[in-house]
Design an enzyme around this catalytic site. Structure first.
Site, short mmCIF file in Angstrom:
data_model
loop_
_atom_site.label_atom_id
_atom_site.label_comp_id
_atom_site.label_asym_id
_atom_site.label_seq_id
_atom_site.Cartn_x
_atom_site.Cartn_y
_atom_site.Cartn_z
N CYS A 127 1.01 -1.06 0.09
CA CYS A 127 0.06 -0.77 -0.01
C CYS A 127 0.61 1.42 0.21
O CYS A 127 0.81 1.47 1.10
CB CYS A 127 -0.84 0.07 1.32
SG CYS A 127 -2.25 1.46 1.34
N CYS A 133 -0.48 4.31 2.76
CA CYS A 133 -0.65 3.61 3.92
C CYS A 133 1.00 4.18 4.26
O CYS A 133 1.18 4.77 5.08
CB CYS A 133 -0.91 2.82 3.82
SG CYS A 133 -2.66 1.70 2.72
N ASP A 134 1.93 3.72 3.09
CA ASP A 134 3.35 3.92 3.84
C ASP A 134 3.89 4.58 2.94
O ASP A 134 5.56 4.11 3.20
CB ASP A 134 3.59 1.74 3.11
CG ASP A 134 2.92 0.84 4.17
OD1 ASP A 134 2.27 1.72 5.43
OD2 ASP A 134 2.93 -0.50 4.19
#
Ligand code: NDP
Length: 308
Positions: A133, A136-137
């Site tokens: 992701c 997200c990261d």
């Protein structure tokens, strides 16, 4: 035990849209939205292609709005997973762990999950530099060198997104051409921070407690090389979330729900309908998922009328 009119299994654009339509039709649907509600758009940053939002919208915000709209008209939510179904007799049964829910109809909208390469090093280093992701990261990797695997729209979108943070993003792809749409390819090719390693597969992600690189093999020449990196992103597609449906309705060899009566959303089992990525191997867009959620709710309305 009371019998529900409609149980919607899954959230995301398909499940929530089915909720909006079914609730507005006074069916008071019950949506089993899962522990991780909202579907794949919860892992997305800017959604630029959902009509009605000319300046784009953040994925989680869009999903929160879908949910609110479904709730406003009376959709009820259970924030747990459906673990099992029994469609062998009427009423249909859906289980949330040991709790049984009886219902006249079901819409399955459980979507699809991330595919992984399946390397031991991938699972060992998950969360230690390995991610699926970018949204997200990505921000954890300011100024870092990154690798991303895949040649589809997801890989190109995520590679481009990661250049906001990274100093260099290397796309490793198993073919010598991309599957991604032309516009996404062009955007990636034009980005000076993105380079491509073609015809190559990843043998191993390197590192003990953190990712330090990847060992990659050119499948045409057989040559292997080590590419240093601090983050390793996997973007090789998705698998339908249909494990809990085994032997209850027809699935294709890849696990997608078979839809015998397109353009309707009916599955192989009367009273059971499907919408969104769980039955879509072609379009897989938020807008197409939402549209099929709408179709499924309308199909359910008509089906319930036939029961009287
Ligand atoms: P795709 O299935 O389109 O692409 C997957 C990619 O990963 C392919 O290039 C495939 O290689 C590669 N791949 C698959 N398995 C492996 C493996 N085991 N090892 C190495 N490589 C592998 O998935 P996407 O997630 O990219 O896209 C899914 C759908 O979502 C598409 O319809 C896409 O258009 C859409 N999408 C649209 C976006 C947008 O419009 N903004 C953004 C993201 C996705 P190969 O090419 O060799 O098969």
């Amino acid at each position: 035990m009371s019998i529900e009119n409609l149980v919607i299994i899954g959230s995301g654009p398909a499940g929530y849209t089915a909720g909006i339509y079914a609730a507005r039709a006074n069916l008071s649907p019950l949506c089993i939205e899962g522990y991780q509600s909202g579907g794949l758009l919860m892992l997305t940053s800017d959604v630029e292609n959902f009509p009605g939002f000319p300046h784009g919208m953040m994925g989680p915000e869009l999903m929160a709005n879908f949910r609110k709209q479904a709730e406003r008209f009376g959709t009820r939510f259970v924030s747990k997973n459906a673990t099992r179904v029994d469609f062998s007799s009427f009423p249909l049964k859906v289980y949330i762990e040991n709790e049984e829910v009886q219902t006249k109809s079901v819409i399955i909208a459980t979507g699809a999950s991330t595919k992984w390469l399946g390397l031991e090093s991938e699972s060992r280093l998950l969360g230690k530099g390995v991610s699926s992701c970018a949204t997200c990261d990505g921000a954890f990797f300011k100024g870092a060198k990154l690798i991303i695997v895949g040649g589809g729209d997801s890989a190109m979108e995520e590679a481009t997104f990661l250049t906001r943070f990274a100093s260099q993003v290397t796309v490793v792809h198993r073919k010598d051409q991309l599957r991604a749409s032309k516009i996404m390819q062009d955007r990636a090719f034009k980005n000076p921070k993105i380079n491509f390693v073609w015809d190559s597969e990843v043998l191993e992600i390197l590192g003990n407690d953190a990712v330090t690189g990847a060992r990659v093999k050119n499948i045409k020449t057989g040559k292997t090389e080590e590419i240093p990196c601090e983050g390793f992103f996997v973007a090789i597609g998705h698998e339908p979330n249909t494990g809990f449906l085994k032997d209850q309705i027809d699935l294709d060899p890849k696990g997608y729900i078979v839809m015998p009566k397109r353009p309707t959303t009916l599955t192989s089992r009367p009273g059971v309908f499907a919408a969104g990525d769980v039955q879509d191997t072609i379009y897989r867009q938020a807008i197409t998922a939402a549209a099929s959620g709408c179709q499924a709710a309308i199909d359910v309305e008509r089906y319930l009328e036939t029961l009287h």
